[in-house]
Write a protein that holds these residues in place. Structure first.
Motif, short mmCIF file in Angstrom:
data_model
loop_
_atom_site.label_atom_id
_atom_site.label_comp_id
_atom_site.label_asym_id
_atom_site.label_seq_id
_atom_site.Cartn_x
_atom_site.Cartn_y
_atom_site.Cartn_z
N THR A 559 0.22 -8.63 -4.72
CA THR A 559 0.60 -8.67 -3.31
C THR A 559 0.96 -10.07 -2.85
O THR A 559 1.64 -10.23 -1.83
CB THR A 559 -0.58 -8.16 -2.45
OG1 THR A 559 -1.74 -8.93 -2.76
CG2 THR A 559 -0.85 -6.71 -2.73
N ASP A 593 7.04 -3.85 2.47
CA ASP A 593 6.33 -4.01 3.75
C ASP A 593 4.86 -3.67 3.60
O ASP A 593 3.98 -4.34 4.18
CB ASP A 593 6.98 -3.11 4.82
CG ASP A 593 8.39 -3.54 5.15
OD1 ASP A 593 8.72 -4.73 4.88
OD2 ASP A 593 9.17 -2.72 5.66
N PHE A 594 4.58 -2.64 2.83
CA PHE A 594 3.19 -2.25 2.61
C PHE A 594 2.43 -3.36 1.88
O PHE A 594 1.30 -3.71 2.25
CB PHE A 594 3.17 -0.95 1.81
CG PHE A 594 1.81 -0.46 1.45
CD1 PHE A 594 0.82 -0.28 2.43
CD2 PHE A 594 1.48 -0.18 0.14
CE1 PHE A 594 -0.45 0.17 2.09
CE2 PHE A 594 0.21 0.26 -0.21
CZ PHE A 594 -0.75 0.43 0.77
N ASN A 596 3.18 -6.57 1.83
CA ASN A 596 3.04 -7.72 2.74
C ASN A 596 1.88 -7.52 3.70
O ASN A 596 1.13 -8.46 4.01
CB ASN A 596 4.34 -7.94 3.51
CG ASN A 596 5.45 -8.51 2.64
OD1 ASN A 596 5.18 -9.10 1.60
ND2 ASN A 596 6.69 -8.32 3.06
N SER A 597 1.70 -6.28 4.19
CA SER A 597 0.60 -6.00 5.11
C SER A 597 -0.75 -6.18 4.42
O SER A 597 -1.69 -6.76 4.99
CB SER A 597 0.72 -4.58 5.66
OG SER A 597 1.94 -4.42 6.37
N GLU A 600 -1.50 -9.88 4.19
CA GLU A 600 -1.97 -10.46 5.46
C GLU A 600 -3.43 -10.12 5.72
O GLU A 600 -4.21 -10.95 6.19
CB GLU A 600 -1.10 -9.96 6.60
CG GLU A 600 0.32 -10.50 6.58
CD GLU A 600 1.16 -9.94 7.72
OE1 GLU A 600 0.60 -9.13 8.50
OE2 GLU A 600 2.34 -10.30 7.82
N ILE A 601 -3.81 -8.87 5.39
CA ILE A 601 -5.21 -8.45 5.60
C ILE A 601 -6.15 -9.33 4.79
O ILE A 601 -7.19 -9.79 5.28
CB ILE A 601 -5.37 -6.96 5.24
CG1 ILE A 601 -4.63 -6.09 6.25
CG2 ILE A 601 -6.84 -6.57 5.19
CD1 ILE A 601 -4.59 -4.63 5.87
N ALA A 617 -3.65 -5.80 11.68
CA ALA A 617 -2.96 -5.79 10.39
C ALA A 617 -3.34 -4.57 9.57
O ALA A 617 -2.50 -4.00 8.85
CB ALA A 617 -3.29 -7.07 9.61
N HIS A 620 -1.42 -1.65 10.84
CA HIS A 620 -0.01 -1.75 10.44
C HIS A 620 0.17 -1.35 8.97
O HIS A 620 1.14 -0.66 8.61
CB HIS A 620 0.49 -3.19 10.66
CG HIS A 620 1.92 -3.40 10.22
ND1 HIS A 620 3.01 -2.84 10.87
CD2 HIS A 620 2.45 -4.11 9.16
CE1 HIS A 620 4.12 -3.17 10.26
NE2 HIS A 620 3.81 -3.96 9.22
N ALA A 621 -0.79 -1.75 8.14
CA ALA A 621 -0.73 -1.37 6.73
C ALA A 621 -0.87 0.14 6.57
O ALA A 621 -0.22 0.76 5.72
CB ALA A 621 -1.81 -2.09 5.94
N CYS A 624 2.43 1.70 7.35
CA CYS A 624 3.36 1.53 6.23
C CYS A 624 3.03 2.51 5.11
O CYS A 624 3.93 3.05 4.45
CB CYS A 624 3.29 0.09 5.71
SG CYS A 624 3.94 -1.16 6.85
#
Length: 715
Positions: A559, A593-594, A596-597, A600-601, A617, A620-621, A624
């Motif tokens: 990731t 995108d998944f 990236n989320s 961030e987490i 976050a 958002h994941a 996604c």
């Protein structure tokens, strides 16, 4: 092993031999003496041979040494050593590097090959231009197979260009003076040009038919020196006199003076005769001041034989010499035979002083044979037969002797001269022969020369021009030449071969080589270049396999490895339509995108678990994740990897990110994956076959069950 032979290299090669027939390493260049004796190793004496760098042969001498205690020479032998501790009697080791060919260090070893390449490259434009003119004539009107009447004019222009190319140069490309080998090559080149221009006179130029004797005189003036390679000529006699006469006070007293004047007169070199006569002791400035006076005197030669002049001449040498000159002008056969050296010189003298060429054009072969018999000396019989065949327009003999003397280049180019104006030669050389595979002799010689060119890495690119002019077998052989080029690791060579294949409409060759280069680049890590050339080759099967392979590698990225992910996205973007089997780029974008989320987490959780951004976050994941698992959004073989990545979201400690309905949706996908495996679906079977996949499956089941319970309690 027997001792090294005593044959030495040439004076610049470096290898010498001693009186007893062995090389003496101490006197050789490139010698490396090992510092310690090898006597303690108890190894037998031996010589090892290996290739060194470039054109060097490396000889290693290992000599069995005699122990110092048993050596009769004692310390005296060591004092006579070479300074590195290895005495002559004590053995040792030395490595000698010998430059093969001797002159390679000076760059003269490649003079011959370089000169042949210069001729090969220089003759290509003239040959290609002539073939283009022939093609234009064929397209302009119906071509019956025979050449048009004015074709000889185009061939004459072609012959001029080749003749200028064959003009010898005085130095090598590096400006060095020519050595013996190089001078021999220049002489061979001059002889080649002599034969070429003589063929032009008799086979091509229709305008010189009425003044062939004058053309032969000019030809002899230029190339008599080339003929002197095999037998004596008038030129060699005059060169010897050139060094002798300046040291003689009265040349008319020397018999060689009059012999030289007679020889020059016999072959029509009137300017030289005038120079000889001006050296006479009685010469005055108002005598023989121009060639017109000489011609006027020649017209009155018969009267001079009975003139009162002879009674007034009180110098016996001058009297005899002038009478010899008059006999030559009168066409006395014995005088001409005595004055000339080469049979062609005698033939020219025959046309000048006995019978004009226009009167014996049909009997030229018999006259030439008689001259050849009268002047027969030991020498190059092939050259004599070739010159005789050219003068008598014998096409078959010209072909045979040119093949013996000059090789494939001459054969491929002289055919144009032989067929310029002779219908018999055209029928002979342009007719297709079943014994040759339904090709003509003209095509056969071009094919042979093209094969010679294609065998060398510096001249192979010339062969397509000659093969393209071969209507029967040229196309197939050209394909073989291009396909055999080592294009895999050489991009410049590949682009050159690709241009040639496009120039001659060989799309099959371009496609095959593009496939080879594409596979090579892919295997060596240059994936973008490999995909590009596979697309040029239209190799849909391999492109689809690559697309699936790249799509399968999506889940292997970490990731935090976003750059690699973007690189993969670029490769899939190159593939374009070939990735449709993997649901296109939309799946890749959603999966990125998944990832990236999730990244961030992890960053937020590592700094502060109570940070409200962590929850945002996480949600958002989860969104996604649900986008990825919409019907038709993701390939079935990726479901397990996606569900395994969602374990962090299902085991979220602070709150439930996926409600009861969303968790049930994930469980439905897991159930469909197991049912597909039970049905024998290939993608599902491959996705769940490994032990790691089974462990991931168990963990996903546990995480889904726990999250479902938490979601029910929360609701």
């Amino acid at each position: 092993m027997p001792a090294v032979a005593a044959a030495s290299m040439d004076e610049s090669g470096g290898a010498t031999s001693s009186e007893n027939g062995h090389y003496t390493p101490q006197n050789l260049p490139g010698v490396y003496q090992l510092p310690r004796s090898l006597g303690e190793m108890q190894t037998p004496s031996m010589v090892c041979i290996a290739w060194g760098s470039g054109n060097k042969l490396r000889l290693s001498f290992l000599q069995h040494s005699v122990p110092a205690a048993r050596s009769n020479t004692g310390t005296e032998g060591a004092e006579r050593g070479n300074g590195n501790g290895a005495s002559q009697s004590g053995g040792g080791a030395a490595v000698i590097e010998i430059e093969l060919g001797g002159r390679a260090a000076l760059g003269l070893d490649a003079v011959e090959d370089a000169e042949k390449r210069r001729i090969a490259y220089g003759s290509l434009p003239a040959f290609a231009l002539l073939q283009n003119k022939r093609k234009m004539l064929q397209q302009a009107k119906e071509f019956s197979g025979m050449l048009p009447d004015d074709w000889w004019e185009h061939v004459l222009e072609y012959s001029y260009n080749i003749s200028n190319l064959l003009a010898p140069t005085s130095t090598t490309s590096m400006g060095l003076q020519l050595d013996k080998k190089s001078r021999k090559e220049k002489q061979e080149q001059t002889l080649l040009r002599a034969v070429w221009e003589l063929t032009e006179i008799f086979f091509v130029d229709k305008h010189v038919t009425s003044w062939i004797p004058e053309k032969l005189v000019d030809w002899l003036t230029v190339y008599d020196r080339a003929l002197a390679r095999t037998e004596p000529t008038v030129q060699t006699k005059l060169v010897a006199l050139q060094h002798k006469l300046p040291n003689i006070q009265f040349p008319e007293d020397d018999a060689d003076y009059w012999e030289g004047a007679c020889s020059a007169l016999a072959v029509g070199w009137l300017d030289i005769v005038i120079k000889f006569l001006r050296m006479h002791g009685s010469y005055r400035l108002d005598q023989i001041d121009n060639r017109q006076a000489w011609e006027k005197w020649r017209s009155q030669v018969a009267k001079l034989d009975n003139s009162m002049f002879w009674s007034e001449c009180n110098h016996h040498g001058t009297l005899l010499g002038l009478k010899k000159l008059l006999q030559i002008l009168l066409g006395n056969v014995d005088a001409l035979i005595t004055a000339t050296c080469h049979w062609i010189e005698l033939l020219v003298a025959h046309f000048l002083y006995i019978v004009p060429f226009s009167m014996v054009a049909g009997e030229i072969l018999s006259i030439a044979r008689k001259c050849k018999q009268l002047k027969h000396v030991s020498g190059n019989e092939n050259l004599r037969e070739l010159l005789l065949a050219i003068i008598s327009n014998d096409t078959e003999i010209v072909l045979a002797e040119c093949s013996q003397l000059f090789g494939p280049w001459m054969m491929a180019h002289v055919v144009e001269l032989l067929t310029a104006k002779s219908t018999h030669a055209q029928a002979l050389l342009l007719e297709e022969r079943s014994a040759l595979g339904s090709i003509s002799l003209e095509e056969l010689h071009r094919v042979i020369y093209a094969q010679v060119l294609s065998s060398h890495h510096l001249t192979w690119q010339l062969s397509p021009t000659y093969l393209a002019s071969c209507p029967k077998q040229g196309c197939g052989l050209l394909e073989n030449v291009l396909l055999k080029q080592p294009v895999s690791g050489n991009s410049r060579l590949f682009l050159k071969v690709l241009d040639i294949s496009r120039l001659y409409d060989l799309g099959v060759v371009g496609t095959a080589l593009s496939r080879v280069v594409g596979i090579h680049n892919w295997k060596h890590g240059r994936r973008g270049t490999g995909i590009m050339w596979l697309q040029q080759a239209r190799d849909d099967l391999r492109l689809a396999a690559i697309a699936n392979q790249l799509a399968d590698s999506v889940t292997t990225f970490r990731t935090d490895d976003i750059e690699s992910f973007q690189h993969l996205e670029g490769l899939l973007d190159l593939l374009d339509s070939e990735v449709r089997s993997a649901q296109g780029l939309s799946f890749l974008h959603r999966y990125r995108d998944f990832k990236n989320s999730l990244h961030e987490i992890r960053e937020y959780r590592s700094s502060d678990l109570c940070n409200p951004k962590v929850t945002v976050a996480g949600r958002h994941a989860a969104d996604c994740l649900l986008q990825l698992l919409k019907p038709g959004a993701s390939p079935l073989r990726f479901w397990l990897s996606i569900l395994h990545d969602s374990v962090d979201l299902l085991e979220w400690p602070q709150q439930v990110l996926l409600n009861e309905v969303e968790t049930t949706t994930l469980m439905t996908y897991l159930q469909e994956l197991k049912l597909a495996e039970a049905r024998g679906d290939v993608e599902a079977v491959n996705a769940l076959s490994s032990e790691q996949a089974k462990q991931q499956l168990d963990r996903v089941r546990l995480a889904l069950a726990l999250n479902l319970g938490r979601a029910i309690l929360q609701s």
